[in-house]
Design a protein around this motif. Sequence first.
Motif, PDB file in Angstrom:
ATOM      1  N   SER A  11      17.430 -18.280  -3.892  1.00 54.42           N
ATOM      2  CA  SER A  11      17.048 -19.446  -4.680  1.00 54.42           C
ATOM      3  C   SER A  11      16.166 -20.289  -3.777  1.00 54.42           C
ATOM      4  CB  SER A  11      18.284 -20.223  -5.087  1.00 54.42           C
ATOM      5  OG  SER A  11      17.916 -21.393  -5.762  1.00 54.42           O
ATOM      6  N   GLY A  12      14.920 -20.563  -4.212  1.00 55.71           N
ATOM      7  CA  GLY A  12      14.022 -21.239  -3.278  1.00 55.71           C
ATOM      8  C   GLY A  12      12.932 -22.052  -3.911  1.00 55.71           C
ATOM      9  N   LYS A  13      11.762 -22.067  -3.237  1.00 56.58           N
ATOM     10  CA  LYS A  13      10.663 -22.963  -3.566  1.00 56.58           C
ATOM     11  C   LYS A  13      10.027 -22.707  -4.916  1.00 56.58           C
ATOM     12  CE  LYS A  13       7.827 -23.960  -0.245  1.00 56.58           C
ATOM     13  NZ  LYS A  13       6.874 -23.878   0.864  1.00 56.58           N
ATOM     14  N   GLU A  15      11.392 -21.953  -7.737  1.00 57.74           N
ATOM     15  CA  GLU A  15      12.376 -22.071  -8.816  1.00 57.74           C
ATOM     16  C   GLU A  15      11.789 -22.654 -10.100  1.00 57.74           C
ATOM     17  OE1 GLU A  15      16.064 -21.100 -10.086  1.00 57.74           O
ATOM     18  OE2 GLU A  15      15.463 -20.901  -8.002  1.00 57.74           O
ATOM     19  N   THR A  58      13.932 -19.927   7.618  1.00 57.38           N
ATOM     20  CA  THR A  58      13.834 -21.372   7.445  1.00 57.38           C
ATOM     21  C   THR A  58      14.190 -21.718   6.012  1.00 57.38           C
ATOM     22  OG1 THR A  58      11.509 -21.181   6.887  1.00 57.38           O
ATOM     23  CG2 THR A  58      12.012 -21.658   9.173  1.00 57.38           C
ATOM     24  N   MET A  59      14.852 -22.818   5.852  1.00 55.33           N
ATOM     25  CA  MET A  59      15.175 -23.307   4.522  1.00 55.33           C
ATOM     26  C   MET A  59      14.059 -24.261   4.116  1.00 55.33           C
ATOM     27  SD  MET A  59      17.918 -21.839   3.623  1.00 55.33           S
ATOM     28  CE  MET A  59      18.424 -22.785   2.216  1.00 55.33           C
ATOM     29  N   MET A  60      13.462 -24.018   2.971  1.00 54.47           N
ATOM     30  CA  MET A  60      12.363 -24.853   2.522  1.00 54.47           C
ATOM     31  C   MET A  60      12.711 -25.469   1.170  1.00 54.47           C
ATOM     32  SD  MET A  60       9.217 -22.449   3.619  1.00 54.47           S
ATOM     33  CE  MET A  60       8.077 -23.628   4.261  1.00 54.47           C
ATOM     34  N   GLY A  61      12.120 -26.597   0.897  1.00 59.88           N
ATOM     35  CA  GLY A  61      12.366 -27.294  -0.356  1.00 59.88           C
ATOM     36  C   GLY A  61      11.638 -26.639  -1.523  1.00 59.88           C
ATOM     37  N   ILE A  62      12.016 -27.024  -2.719  1.00 58.88           N
ATOM     38  CA  ILE A  62      11.380 -26.503  -3.928  1.00 58.88           C
ATOM     39  C   ILE A  62      10.003 -27.152  -4.072  1.00 58.88           C
ATOM     40  CG2 ILE A  62      11.526 -26.453  -6.439  1.00 58.88           C
ATOM     41  CD1 ILE A  62      14.552 -26.310  -6.147  1.00 58.88           C
TER      42      ILE A  62
END
Length: 143
Positions: A11-13, A15, A58-62
């Motif tokens: 589940s990521g950018k 979405e 890396t965790m990235m925002g949507i």
Amino acid sequence: MIAKDDVLKVSGKTELAVVLGADAKRPIILDSNHGFTQLLISFYHCKGAKIGAAPNPTMMGILPEDSLEVQEKPFEVSGVDFFDPIGVANGRRTVRRYGVLFTCLSVRAVHLEIVKDLTTDAAINAIRRFVARFGTRESPNLE
């Protein structure tokens, strides 16, 4: 996230992307101990000459919806940021100038401007130069 068919998916950018299908928005997470996954990883590591590379997740925002829409021209939707001073030669001496970074949100192109200082007037002038070069998004006719 676990999908309806008990498959673990990312589940990521992307979405909120309208133009992408469900499989492209949420790709499947493969088990790192499975034989197929090992073969797939080794194939791409050999192909890209990255055999000794360590994964760096890396965790990235949507992404915002404007970034996911298809734009007619670059910089139709853009962001702006100022960055630290850089030394610029002015005759025999070096003076401090600041950078303004304009980023196209659809194709990730960048445009740089240089400003003398961080005053409001300098920022407005940089934005005016940018708009003079790339134009503005025409607002839809509401009639």
